[in-house]
Design a protein around this motif. Structure first.
Motif, PDB file in Angstrom:
ATOM      1  N   PRO A  43       0.080 152.775 106.312  1.00 24.16           N
ATOM      2  CA  PRO A  43       0.054 151.442 106.466  1.00 24.16           C
ATOM      3  C   PRO A  43       0.189 150.528 105.746  1.00 24.16           C
ATOM      4  O   PRO A  43       1.401 149.708 105.947  1.00 24.16           O
ATOM      5  N   ALA A  44       0.324 150.624 104.535  1.00 26.31           N
ATOM      6  CA  ALA A  44       1.267 149.581 103.318  1.00 26.31           C
ATOM      7  C   ALA A  44       2.728 150.095 103.504  1.00 26.31           C
ATOM      8  O   ALA A  44       3.260 148.800 103.469  1.00 26.31           O
ATOM      9  N   VAL A  45       3.075 150.911 103.395  1.00 26.26           N
ATOM     10  CA  VAL A  45       4.560 150.804 103.134  1.00 26.26           C
ATOM     11  C   VAL A  45       4.692 150.500 105.004  1.00 26.26           C
ATOM     12  O   VAL A  45       6.022 149.945 104.953  1.00 26.26           O
ATOM     13  N   HIS A  46       4.255 150.908 105.873  1.00 28.82           N
ATOM     14  CA  HIS A  46       4.763 149.957 107.556  1.00 28.82           C
ATOM     15  C   HIS A  46       4.242 149.046 107.484  1.00 28.82           C
ATOM     16  O   HIS A  46       5.609 148.494 107.905  1.00 28.82           O
ATOM     17  N   ALA A  47       3.576 148.365 106.541  1.00 24.14           N
ATOM     18  CA  ALA A  47       3.736 146.932 106.551  1.00 24.14           C
ATOM     19  C   ALA A  47       4.814 146.012 105.549  1.00 24.14           C
ATOM     20  O   ALA A  47       5.796 144.859 106.089  1.00 24.14           O
ATOM     21  N   LEU A  48       5.504 146.835 104.883  1.00 25.47           N
ATOM     22  CA  LEU A  48       6.681 146.175 104.450  1.00 25.47           C
ATOM     23  C   LEU A  48       7.394 146.987 104.626  1.00 25.47           C
ATOM     24  O   LEU A  48       8.647 145.517 104.222  1.00 25.47           O
ATOM     25  N   VAL A  66       7.015 148.872 114.338  1.00 21.74           N
ATOM     26  CA  VAL A  66       8.405 148.882 114.011  1.00 21.74           C
ATOM     27  C   VAL A  66       8.847 149.664 113.165  1.00 21.74           C
ATOM     28  O   VAL A  66      10.473 150.055 113.127  1.00 21.74           O
ATOM     29  N   ASN A  67       8.133 150.433 112.371  1.00 22.14           N
ATOM     30  CA  ASN A  67       9.003 151.605 111.601  1.00 22.14           C
ATOM     31  C   ASN A  67       8.927 152.987 112.303  1.00 22.14           C
ATOM     32  O   ASN A  67      10.237 152.889 111.873  1.00 22.14           O
ATOM     33  N   ALA A  68       8.517 153.050 112.949  1.00 18.18           N
ATOM     34  CA  ALA A  68       9.232 154.047 113.863  1.00 18.18           C
ATOM     35  C   ALA A  68      10.577 154.205 114.728  1.00 18.18           C
ATOM     36  O   ALA A  68      10.909 154.802 114.621  1.00 18.18           O
TER      37      ALA A  68
END
Length: 286
Positions: A34-39, A13-15
Protein backbone atom coordinates in the motif's frame (compact mmCIF):
# COMPACT_ATOMS: atom_id res chain seq x y z
CA UNK A 1 -11.48 8.98 5.96
CA UNK A 2 -10.96 5.22 6.00
CA UNK A 3 -7.44 4.20 5.05
CA UNK A 4 -8.55 0.98 3.35
CA UNK A 5 -10.44 2.66 0.48
CA UNK A 6 -7.74 5.36 0.27
CA UNK A 7 -5.01 2.81 -0.32
CA UNK A 8 -7.26 0.83 -2.69
CA UNK A 9 -7.67 3.97 -4.80
CA UNK A 10 -3.88 4.35 -5.01
CA UNK A 11 -3.53 0.71 -5.96
CA UNK A 12 -5.90 1.19 -8.89
CA UNK A 13 -3.82 4.12 -10.16
CA UNK A 14 -0.64 2.06 -9.98
CA UNK A 15 -2.24 -0.94 -11.69
CA UNK A 16 -3.60 1.20 -14.52
CA UNK A 17 -0.59 3.38 -15.33
CA UNK A 18 2.50 1.56 -14.07
CA UNK A 19 2.24 -1.98 -15.39
CA UNK A 20 5.87 -3.06 -14.96
CA UNK A 21 6.23 -1.30 -11.64
CA UNK A 22 2.92 -2.72 -10.41
CA UNK A 23 3.95 -6.24 -11.40
CA UNK A 24 7.11 -5.85 -9.34
CA UNK A 25 5.21 -4.57 -6.29
CA UNK A 26 3.22 -7.81 -6.10
CA UNK A 27 6.46 -9.43 -4.90
CA UNK A 28 6.63 -7.22 -1.81
CA UNK A 29 5.20 -8.21 1.51
CA UNK A 30 1.46 -7.39 1.61
CA UNK A 31 2.03 -4.77 4.31
CA UNK A 32 4.57 -2.93 2.11
CA UNK A 33 2.50 -2.68 -1.06
CA UNK A 34 0.00 0.00 0.00
CA UNK A 35 2.78 2.46 0.78
CA UNK A 36 4.37 1.94 -2.64
CA UNK A 37 0.98 2.42 -4.31
CA UNK A 38 0.48 5.68 -2.39
CA UNK A 39 3.87 7.06 -3.45
CA UNK A 40 3.17 6.11 -7.06
CA UNK A 41 -0.33 7.64 -7.07
CA UNK A 42 0.95 10.97 -5.74
CA UNK A 43 3.71 11.13 -8.37
CA UNK A 44 1.19 10.26 -11.06
CA UNK A 45 -1.14 13.03 -9.87
CA UNK A 46 1.60 15.65 -10.24
CA UNK A 47 2.63 14.23 -13.61
CA UNK A 48 -0.92 14.49 -14.90
CA UNK A 49 -1.11 18.15 -13.85
CA UNK A 50 2.05 18.87 -15.84
CA UNK A 51 0.75 17.09 -18.95
CA UNK A 52 -2.85 18.34 -18.75
CA UNK A 53 -3.42 20.41 -21.88
CA UNK A 54 -6.76 21.73 -20.63
CA UNK A 55 -5.49 23.16 -17.33
CA UNK A 56 -4.96 26.90 -17.64
CA UNK A 57 -2.76 27.37 -14.57
CA UNK A 58 -0.67 24.25 -14.18
CA UNK A 59 1.89 26.05 -12.01
CA UNK A 60 -0.90 27.14 -9.71
CA UNK A 61 -2.21 23.59 -9.52
CA UNK A 62 1.24 22.28 -8.54
CA UNK A 63 1.48 25.01 -5.88
CA UNK A 64 -1.95 23.99 -4.61
CA UNK A 65 -0.88 20.35 -4.49
CA UNK A 66 2.19 21.26 -2.44
CA UNK A 67 0.06 23.26 0.00
CA UNK A 68 -2.28 20.30 0.39
CA UNK A 69 0.63 18.24 1.73
CA UNK A 70 0.65 20.46 4.83
CA UNK A 71 -3.10 20.34 5.39
CA UNK A 72 -5.52 17.75 6.67
CA UNK A 73 -5.78 15.12 3.88
CA UNK A 74 -8.75 15.95 1.67
CA UNK A 75 -8.81 13.02 -0.77
CA UNK A 76 -7.83 9.33 -0.86
CA UNK A 77 -4.37 9.79 -2.39
CA UNK A 78 -3.33 12.45 0.10
CA UNK A 79 -4.80 10.45 2.98
CA UNK A 80 -2.81 7.36 2.01
CA UNK A 81 0.33 9.43 1.37
CA UNK A 82 0.12 11.14 4.77
CA UNK A 83 -0.18 7.77 6.48
CA UNK A 84 2.73 6.35 4.47
CA UNK A 85 4.93 9.35 5.23
CA UNK A 86 4.26 9.03 8.97
CA UNK A 87 4.49 5.26 9.07
CA UNK A 88 7.88 5.08 7.32
CA UNK A 89 9.32 8.42 8.45
CA UNK A 90 9.86 9.63 4.89
CA UNK A 91 11.62 12.99 4.64
CA UNK A 92 8.94 15.49 3.59
CA UNK A 93 11.50 17.63 1.76
CA UNK A 94 11.68 14.89 -0.88
CA UNK A 95 8.16 15.78 -2.01
CA UNK A 96 9.10 19.45 -2.34
CA UNK A 97 12.11 18.48 -4.47
CA UNK A 98 9.89 16.31 -6.63
CA UNK A 99 7.40 19.12 -7.23
CA UNK A 100 10.24 21.52 -8.03
CA UNK A 101 11.25 19.28 -10.94
CA UNK A 102 7.63 19.02 -12.05
CA UNK A 103 7.57 22.82 -12.27
CA UNK A 104 10.62 22.69 -14.54
CA UNK A 105 8.53 20.74 -17.04
CA UNK A 106 6.29 23.77 -17.42
CA UNK A 107 9.05 25.96 -18.83
CA UNK A 108 12.10 23.84 -19.73
CA UNK A 109 11.75 21.97 -23.01
CA UNK A 110 15.32 20.71 -23.55
CA UNK A 111 18.58 20.09 -21.67
CA UNK A 112 22.04 21.08 -22.84
CA UNK A 113 23.85 18.06 -21.43
CA UNK A 114 23.64 15.24 -18.90
CA UNK A 115 24.60 17.64 -16.12
CA UNK A 116 21.63 19.88 -16.83
CA UNK A 117 19.36 16.86 -17.15
CA UNK A 118 20.72 15.61 -13.84
CA UNK A 119 19.41 18.72 -12.08
CA UNK A 120 15.94 17.83 -13.31
CA UNK A 121 16.32 14.15 -12.45
CA UNK A 122 17.38 14.92 -8.88
CA UNK A 123 13.76 15.82 -8.15
CA UNK A 124 11.99 13.69 -10.72
CA UNK A 125 13.90 10.42 -10.27
CA UNK A 126 16.46 10.32 -7.46
CA UNK A 127 14.00 11.40 -4.80
CA UNK A 128 11.58 8.67 -5.89
CA UNK A 129 14.22 6.09 -5.03
CA UNK A 130 14.84 7.84 -1.72
CA UNK A 131 11.10 7.90 -0.90
CA UNK A 132 10.89 4.18 -1.59
CA UNK A 133 13.91 3.19 0.47
CA UNK A 134 12.30 3.39 3.96
CA UNK A 135 9.41 1.25 2.72
CA UNK A 136 11.72 -1.37 1.23
CA UNK A 137 13.97 -1.49 4.28
CA UNK A 138 17.72 -2.06 4.37
CA UNK A 139 20.21 -4.40 6.03
CA UNK A 140 22.76 -1.58 6.20
CA UNK A 141 22.39 1.94 7.58
CA UNK A 142 19.90 3.72 5.32
CA UNK A 143 22.35 6.46 4.36
CA UNK A 144 24.70 3.81 2.95
CA UNK A 145 22.03 2.56 0.57
CA UNK A 146 20.69 5.99 -0.44
CA UNK A 147 23.15 6.71 -3.29
CA UNK A 148 22.27 3.41 -4.95
CA UNK A 149 18.53 3.99 -4.55
CA UNK A 150 18.96 7.41 -6.15
CA UNK A 151 20.95 5.95 -9.06
CA UNK A 152 18.33 3.28 -9.68
CA UNK A 153 15.63 5.94 -9.80
CA UNK A 154 17.73 7.77 -12.38
CA UNK A 155 18.29 4.60 -14.41
CA UNK A 156 14.55 3.96 -14.53
CA UNK A 157 13.83 7.49 -15.68
CA UNK A 158 16.55 7.48 -18.34
CA UNK A 159 14.90 4.34 -19.67
CA UNK A 160 11.55 6.11 -19.76
CA UNK A 161 13.08 9.05 -21.61
CA UNK A 162 14.43 6.73 -24.30
CA UNK A 163 11.19 4.76 -24.58
CA UNK A 164 8.97 7.86 -24.69
CA UNK A 165 10.92 10.10 -27.07
CA UNK A 166 8.04 10.37 -29.52
CA UNK A 167 5.38 11.09 -26.91
CA UNK A 168 7.59 13.72 -25.28
CA UNK A 169 8.14 15.39 -28.67
CA UNK A 170 4.38 15.76 -29.01
CA UNK A 171 4.41 17.61 -25.67
CA UNK A 172 7.17 19.89 -26.92
CA UNK A 173 9.91 18.36 -24.77
CA UNK A 174 13.21 16.65 -25.55
CA UNK A 175 14.85 14.92 -22.59
CA UNK A 176 17.75 13.54 -24.66
CA UNK A 177 20.78 15.77 -23.93
CA UNK A 178 21.44 18.18 -26.76
CA UNK A 179 25.22 17.71 -26.69
CA UNK A 180 24.81 13.98 -27.38
CA UNK A 181 22.33 14.65 -30.18
CA UNK A 182 24.49 17.38 -31.71
CA UNK A 183 27.57 15.13 -31.65
CA UNK A 184 25.70 12.83 -34.02
CA UNK A 185 24.19 15.57 -36.17
CA UNK A 186 20.72 15.22 -34.67
CA UNK A 187 18.34 18.05 -33.78
CA UNK A 188 14.70 18.36 -32.81
CA UNK A 189 13.67 18.77 -36.45
CA UNK A 190 15.25 15.47 -37.45
CA UNK A 191 13.55 13.69 -34.54
CA UNK A 192 10.22 15.11 -35.62
CA UNK A 193 10.89 14.14 -39.25
CA UNK A 194 11.46 10.52 -38.16
CA UNK A 195 8.32 10.56 -36.03
CA UNK A 196 6.05 11.98 -38.72
CA UNK A 197 7.34 9.71 -41.48
CA UNK A 198 7.97 6.65 -39.31
CA UNK A 199 11.42 6.42 -40.83
CA UNK A 200 14.67 5.33 -39.21
CA UNK A 201 17.81 7.42 -39.43
CA UNK A 202 21.42 6.32 -38.85
CA UNK A 203 22.38 9.51 -36.99
CA UNK A 204 19.43 9.22 -34.66
CA UNK A 205 20.20 5.55 -34.06
CA UNK A 206 23.81 6.32 -33.11
CA UNK A 207 22.67 9.01 -30.65
CA UNK A 208 20.18 6.59 -29.10
CA UNK A 209 22.88 3.91 -28.88
CA UNK A 210 25.13 6.30 -26.93
CA UNK A 211 22.35 7.09 -24.47
CA UNK A 212 21.42 3.42 -24.11
CA UNK A 213 25.05 2.69 -23.20
CA UNK A 214 25.00 5.49 -20.63
CA UNK A 215 21.79 4.09 -19.15
CA UNK A 216 23.27 0.59 -18.94
CA UNK A 217 26.19 2.05 -16.99
CA UNK A 218 23.75 3.71 -14.59
CA UNK A 219 22.01 0.37 -13.97
CA UNK A 220 25.38 -1.26 -13.33
CA UNK A 221 26.35 1.39 -10.79
CA UNK A 222 22.99 1.03 -9.01
CA UNK A 223 22.97 -2.77 -8.86
CA UNK A 224 25.02 -3.20 -5.63
CA UNK A 225 22.26 -1.40 -3.77
CA UNK A 226 19.84 -4.28 -4.30
CA UNK A 227 21.86 -6.41 -1.91
CA UNK A 228 21.59 -3.66 0.71
CA UNK A 229 17.79 -3.96 0.79
CA UNK A 230 15.86 -6.14 3.19
CA UNK A 231 15.68 -9.72 1.96
CA UNK A 232 11.92 -9.47 1.48
CA UNK A 233 12.29 -6.46 -0.84
CA UNK A 234 15.11 -7.69 -3.06
CA UNK A 235 12.99 -9.88 -5.42
CA UNK A 236 10.66 -6.95 -6.16
CA UNK A 237 13.47 -4.54 -6.96
CA UNK A 238 15.40 -7.20 -8.91
CA UNK A 239 12.37 -7.82 -11.15
CA UNK A 240 11.84 -4.10 -11.72
CA UNK A 241 15.57 -3.67 -12.38
CA UNK A 242 15.62 -6.49 -14.92
CA UNK A 243 12.45 -5.58 -16.80
CA UNK A 244 13.23 -1.87 -17.04
CA UNK A 245 16.76 -2.63 -18.19
CA UNK A 246 15.31 -4.98 -20.80
CA UNK A 247 13.50 -2.01 -22.36
CA UNK A 248 16.89 -0.62 -23.34
CA UNK A 249 17.38 -3.59 -25.66
CA UNK A 250 14.25 -2.52 -27.57
CA UNK A 251 15.30 1.09 -28.09
CA UNK A 252 15.79 2.04 -31.72
CA UNK A 253 14.43 4.69 -34.02
CA UNK A 254 10.98 3.12 -33.75
CA UNK A 255 10.57 4.65 -30.27
CA UNK A 256 9.92 7.85 -32.16
CA UNK A 257 6.64 6.57 -33.58
CA UNK A 258 5.55 3.69 -31.33
CA UNK A 259 5.82 2.63 -27.72
CA UNK A 260 8.05 -0.41 -27.24
CA UNK A 261 7.33 -2.87 -24.44
CA UNK A 262 8.89 -5.99 -22.98
CA UNK A 263 6.89 -9.00 -24.24
CA UNK A 264 4.57 -10.68 -21.76
CA UNK A 265 6.49 -13.93 -22.15
CA UNK A 266 9.65 -12.21 -20.92
CA UNK A 267 7.79 -10.46 -18.12
CA UNK A 268 6.51 -13.80 -16.87
CA UNK A 269 9.93 -15.44 -17.26
CA UNK A 270 11.37 -12.78 -14.93
CA UNK A 271 8.42 -12.43 -12.56
CA UNK A 272 7.79 -16.11 -11.81
CA UNK A 273 11.28 -16.84 -10.41
CA UNK A 274 11.05 -13.52 -8.60
CA UNK A 275 7.81 -14.64 -6.97
CA UNK A 276 9.49 -17.86 -5.82
CA UNK A 277 12.39 -15.90 -4.35
CA UNK A 278 9.96 -13.54 -2.61
CA UNK A 279 8.11 -16.47 -1.06
CA UNK A 280 11.35 -18.01 0.18
CA UNK A 281 12.43 -14.67 1.62
CA UNK A 282 9.13 -14.33 3.50
CA UNK A 283 9.44 -17.80 4.97
CA UNK A 284 13.06 -17.27 5.98
CA UNK A 285 12.40 -13.91 7.64
CA UNK A 286 9.34 -14.88 9.68
Amino acid sequence: MDLGPAYASCRRVNARYGRTFFLATTLLRPEQRPAVHALYAFARWADEIVDAAGVADRAGELDRLERLLDEEPSNPVLHALADTTRRYDIDRSLFAEFLASMRMDLSVTEYADLGALGVYMRGSAEVIGLQMLPVLGTVVPREEAEPYAARLGTAFQLTNFLRDVGEDLDRGRVYLPLDVLTAHGVDRELLQWCRLRKRANDRVQRALDDLVAHSHAMYQSAEPGIGMLSAASRPCVRVAYTLYRDILGLVGCEVLWRRVAVPNSRRLAVAVPGAAQALIARVMTR
